[in-house]
Design a protein around this motif. Structure first.
Motif, short mmCIF file in Angstrom:
data_model
loop_
_atom_site.label_atom_id
_atom_site.label_comp_id
_atom_site.label_asym_id
_atom_site.label_seq_id
_atom_site.Cartn_x
_atom_site.Cartn_y
_atom_site.Cartn_z
N ASP A 152 43.73 22.74 41.13
CA ASP A 152 44.76 23.32 40.27
C ASP A 152 44.98 22.50 39.01
O ASP A 152 45.11 23.06 37.92
CB ASP A 152 46.10 23.43 41.02
CG ASP A 152 46.09 24.55 42.03
OD1 ASP A 152 46.06 25.71 41.60
OD2 ASP A 152 46.12 24.26 43.23
N ARG A 175 36.54 25.16 43.13
CA ARG A 175 36.69 26.03 41.96
C ARG A 175 37.87 25.55 41.12
O ARG A 175 38.86 25.08 41.64
CB ARG A 175 36.92 27.46 42.42
CG ARG A 175 37.11 28.45 41.29
CD ARG A 175 37.09 29.88 41.79
NE ARG A 175 35.75 30.19 42.25
CZ ARG A 175 35.46 31.11 43.18
NH1 ARG A 175 36.43 31.79 43.74
NH2 ARG A 175 34.22 31.33 43.52
N TRP A 176 37.73 25.71 39.81
CA TRP A 176 38.85 25.43 38.91
C TRP A 176 38.67 26.21 37.63
O TRP A 176 37.60 26.77 37.38
CB TRP A 176 39.01 23.94 38.65
CG TRP A 176 37.90 23.27 37.89
CD1 TRP A 176 37.85 23.06 36.54
CD2 TRP A 176 36.72 22.67 38.41
NE1 TRP A 176 36.70 22.38 36.20
CE2 TRP A 176 35.99 22.12 37.33
CE3 TRP A 176 36.19 22.54 39.69
CZ2 TRP A 176 34.78 21.47 37.49
CZ3 TRP A 176 34.99 21.89 39.85
CH2 TRP A 176 34.29 21.35 38.77
N ILE A 177 39.72 26.26 36.85
CA ILE A 177 39.68 26.88 35.53
C ILE A 177 40.13 25.85 34.50
O ILE A 177 40.78 24.87 34.84
CB ILE A 177 40.58 28.14 35.45
CG1 ILE A 177 42.05 27.80 35.72
CG2 ILE A 177 40.09 29.21 36.41
CD1 ILE A 177 43.02 28.93 35.50
N TRP A 192 32.87 34.78 35.58
CA TRP A 192 34.10 35.49 35.91
C TRP A 192 35.17 35.27 34.86
O TRP A 192 35.33 34.17 34.33
CB TRP A 192 34.62 35.04 37.29
CG TRP A 192 33.67 35.41 38.37
CD1 TRP A 192 32.71 34.61 38.93
CD2 TRP A 192 33.53 36.67 39.00
NE1 TRP A 192 32.00 35.31 39.87
CE2 TRP A 192 32.49 36.57 39.94
CE3 TRP A 192 34.21 37.89 38.86
CZ2 TRP A 192 32.10 37.65 40.73
CZ3 TRP A 192 33.82 38.96 39.66
CH2 TRP A 192 32.78 38.83 40.58
N GLN A 193 35.92 36.32 34.57
CA GLN A 193 37.06 36.28 33.66
C GLN A 193 38.33 36.18 34.50
O GLN A 193 38.41 36.74 35.59
CB GLN A 193 37.10 37.54 32.79
CG GLN A 193 35.88 37.72 31.93
CD GLN A 193 35.75 36.63 30.88
OE1 GLN A 193 36.71 36.30 30.21
NE2 GLN A 193 34.57 36.06 30.77
N THR A 194 39.35 35.52 33.99
CA THR A 194 40.61 35.35 34.69
C THR A 194 41.67 36.26 34.07
O THR A 194 41.76 36.36 32.85
CB THR A 194 41.08 33.88 34.60
OG1 THR A 194 40.06 33.06 35.16
CG2 THR A 194 42.37 33.67 35.35
N TYR A 195 42.46 36.90 34.92
CA TYR A 195 43.55 37.76 34.47
C TYR A 195 44.83 37.35 35.17
O TYR A 195 44.79 36.90 36.32
CB TYR A 195 43.27 39.24 34.82
CG TYR A 195 42.08 39.80 34.09
CD1 TYR A 195 42.25 40.45 32.87
CD2 TYR A 195 40.81 39.66 34.60
CE1 TYR A 195 41.16 40.95 32.19
CE2 TYR A 195 39.71 40.15 33.93
CZ TYR A 195 39.89 40.81 32.73
OH TYR A 195 38.80 41.30 32.06
N ASP A 196 45.95 37.50 34.49
CA ASP A 196 47.26 37.20 35.06
C ASP A 196 48.19 38.40 34.85
O ASP A 196 48.13 39.05 33.80
CB ASP A 196 47.93 36.01 34.34
CG ASP A 196 47.35 34.68 34.73
OD1 ASP A 196 46.68 34.58 35.76
OD2 ASP A 196 47.60 33.72 33.98
#
Length: 148
Positions: free
Chosen positions: A84, A118-120, A141-145
């Motif tokens: 995180d 995994r991390w962003i 992969w794209q991240t969405y919130d």
């Protein structure tokens, strides 16, 4: 250069950890209150909570932190580890602390049977991305919130 050592945070590390975590929030432009940091500290100190932490130290001084947790991966029927937060104090960047924290998390993950770490990170976090590109595979992969 002082050698980097790693260990989980201890109760006496609270002030140093809080300074590092406030620096992390500032780096990403996140408004973080002392109450928010207290909640995360309580999570890290609670062995029943999923969030765990690591500190990187130069001598006796914490200079970096990592927060991580397991996450379920239903498609592969496995458990992964999610990193995180990763932060190294500006004066300790280039010391090997970030790489040491990631390698320690790999060791932890292997010992727990995790299938992936995994991390962003932010797209413009170029210094960290240079390290990440050397240590890990950049995914497509794209991240969405959805803010709730």
């Amino acid at each position: 250069m002082t050698q980097i050592t790693l260990r989980p945070p201890l109760s006496d590390d609270r002030d140093a950890w809080e300074e590092l975590y406030a620096g992390y929030a500032h780096f990403y432009g996140v408004i973080q209150t002392p109450e928010m940091r207290a909640r995360v500290w309580d999570w890290i100190m609670d062995p029943a909570h999923e969030v765990e932490g690591l500190l990187a130290l130069q001598g006796d001084t914490p200079v970096g932190l990592a927060h991580y947790r397991p996450f379920a991966r239903p498609l592969s029927a496995s458990t992964g580890g999610f990193l995180d937060d990763l932060f190294v104090a500006p004066e300790a960047r280039g010391s090997g602390a970030a790489e040491a924290l990631i390698h320690e998390l790999e060791t932890i993950g292997r010992s727990r049977g995790w299938s992936v770490i995994r991390w962003i990170t932010a797209e413009d976090n170029t210094r960290a991305r240079a390290l990440y590109d050397r240590l890990a595979r950049h995914t497509t992969w794209q991240t969405y919130d959805i803010a709730l």
